[in-house]
Motif scaffolding. Sequence first.
Motif, PDB file in Angstrom:
ATOM      1  N   VAL A 121      29.070  32.787  34.170  1.00 51.08           N
ATOM      2  CA  VAL A 121      29.727  33.361  35.342  1.00 51.08           C
ATOM      3  C   VAL A 121      31.231  33.117  35.290  1.00 51.08           C
ATOM      4  O   VAL A 121      32.030  34.011  35.595  1.00 51.08           O
ATOM      5  N   ALA A 122      31.639  31.912  34.895  1.00 46.39           N
ATOM      6  CA  ALA A 122      33.067  31.601  34.818  1.00 46.39           C
ATOM      7  C   ALA A 122      33.772  32.507  33.812  1.00 46.39           C
ATOM      8  O   ALA A 122      34.882  32.991  34.065  1.00 46.39           O
ATOM      9  N   LEU A 123      33.137  32.759  32.671  1.00 46.14           N
ATOM     10  CA  LEU A 123      33.740  33.635  31.669  1.00 46.14           C
ATOM     11  C   LEU A 123      33.765  35.085  32.148  1.00 46.14           C
ATOM     12  O   LEU A 123      34.753  35.797  31.956  1.00 46.14           O
ATOM     13  N   PHE A 124      32.690  35.511  32.809  1.00 48.20           N
ATOM     14  CA  PHE A 124      32.570  36.908  33.216  1.00 48.20           C
ATOM     15  C   PHE A 124      33.549  37.262  34.332  1.00 48.20           C
ATOM     16  O   PHE A 124      34.253  38.275  34.259  1.00 48.20           O
ATOM     17  N   VAL A 125      33.600  36.423  35.383  1.00 45.29           N
ATOM     18  CA  VAL A 125      34.443  36.795  36.536  1.00 45.29           C
ATOM     19  C   VAL A 125      35.923  36.764  36.174  1.00 45.29           C
ATOM     20  O   VAL A 125      36.717  37.542  36.715  1.00 45.29           O
ATOM     21  N   GLY A 126      36.306  35.888  35.257  1.00 40.02           N
ATOM     22  CA  GLY A 126      37.698  35.871  34.829  1.00 40.02           C
ATOM     23  C   GLY A 126      38.083  37.177  34.154  1.00 40.02           C
ATOM     24  O   GLY A 126      39.144  37.753  34.427  1.00 40.02           O
ATOM     25  N   ALA A 127      37.201  37.663  33.272  1.00 40.29           N
ATOM     26  CA  ALA A 127      37.482  38.918  32.578  1.00 40.29           C
ATOM     27  C   ALA A 127      37.495  40.094  33.548  1.00 40.29           C
ATOM     28  O   ALA A 127      38.353  40.982  33.468  1.00 40.29           O
ATOM     29  N   VAL A 128      36.558  40.105  34.497  1.00 42.33           N
ATOM     30  CA  VAL A 128      36.493  41.199  35.463  1.00 42.33           C
ATOM     31  C   VAL A 128      37.735  41.214  36.346  1.00 42.33           C
ATOM     32  O   VAL A 128      38.273  42.277  36.676  1.00 42.33           O
ATOM     33  N   ASP A 129      38.230  40.034  36.723  1.00 45.37           N
ATOM     34  CA  ASP A 129      39.404  39.977  37.596  1.00 45.37           C
ATOM     35  C   ASP A 129      40.644  40.495  36.878  1.00 45.37           C
ATOM     36  O   ASP A 129      41.485  41.163  37.484  1.00 45.37           O
ATOM     37  N   VAL A 130      40.764  40.192  35.600  1.00 44.95           N
ATOM     38  CA  VAL A 130      41.882  40.728  34.828  1.00 44.95           C
ATOM     39  C   VAL A 130      41.825  42.250  34.810  1.00 44.95           C
ATOM     40  O   VAL A 130      42.828  42.940  35.041  1.00 44.95           O
ATOM     41  N   TRP A 131      40.645  42.795  34.555  1.00 42.68           N
ATOM     42  CA  TRP A 131      40.494  44.257  34.531  1.00 42.68           C
ATOM     43  C   TRP A 131      40.774  44.856  35.905  1.00 42.68           C
ATOM     44  O   TRP A 131      41.423  45.901  36.018  1.00 42.68           O
ATOM     45  N   PRO A 219      40.966  34.086  36.531  1.00 43.56           N
ATOM     46  CA  PRO A 219      41.011  33.595  35.146  1.00 43.56           C
ATOM     47  C   PRO A 219      41.579  32.178  35.043  1.00 43.56           C
ATOM     48  O   PRO A 219      41.089  31.360  34.264  1.00 43.56           O
ATOM     49  N   PHE A 220      42.591  31.858  35.848  1.00 44.00           N
ATOM     50  CA  PHE A 220      43.168  30.512  35.822  1.00 44.00           C
ATOM     51  C   PHE A 220      42.222  29.503  36.474  1.00 44.00           C
ATOM     52  O   PHE A 220      42.109  28.363  36.014  1.00 44.00           O
TER      53      PHE A 220
END
Length: 248
Positions: A121-131, A219-220
Amino acid sequence: MSRRRPGPATVAFAVPLAAFVYFLAAPALPALPAGDATVLIAGGLGLLLVAATTLALLPAYETLFGPLLIILGAGLIVGALNADGARGVGAGANVFEALLAGAAGLLIARWLATPVVAVAVALFVGAVDVWSVATGPTSRMLAGDADRVDPLSFDLPAWGGAGSAAHLGLSDALFVSLFAAWAWRFGFRRAATIVGLVLGLLASLVLSVTVDRAIPALPFVAAGYLLPNVDRIRGLLGREPAPAPPAV
């Protein structure tokens, strides 16, 4: 004679109360120079108080009814305060929104109490937020009318009645609570994780000012959760399931 440390119940009451007083009193504080100083000082202090209020519920990470009651009470208050949408109460709702996000994060962490999920979840939401900020709905919202703000975002007030210094999404606070609860549940480094989560929020604010554009916080925040615990995450994911008992 050693000084007695405040208990979880005291912290859960005192921290939101202090934050509530600040958010109501911020417009009466001496005005800061317009521009970056207001964003960094007033916005940074607002971020810290939202994070502190969200994390004040963390000792209840193993309970069920407490967070449920907070969601019910805070949800009703947030709904009432924001009944007028973008013209609602603004910063006056910040504390109740933080409690709502904090309690929701605790319950989700309890429901999804699986090591693989806690990392994925931590990896996924960071990538989604960047997009989302780069090409999606968040980018469009920030690029549009500055007065059209999500009523469920945190309105971090500027001093001296100068409007808003910054805004933070409700989902950002929810994930701060979620990641902290997983850190407690899975034996991660507690103090380092809390520091990492808060620094993640502040880093997004500072970088936004530096590059003069919206920078996603998640992401941060996700990095602040994962990086202090890389070795423990590796060990947690590498554990083999216990062997099944021999057949009789």
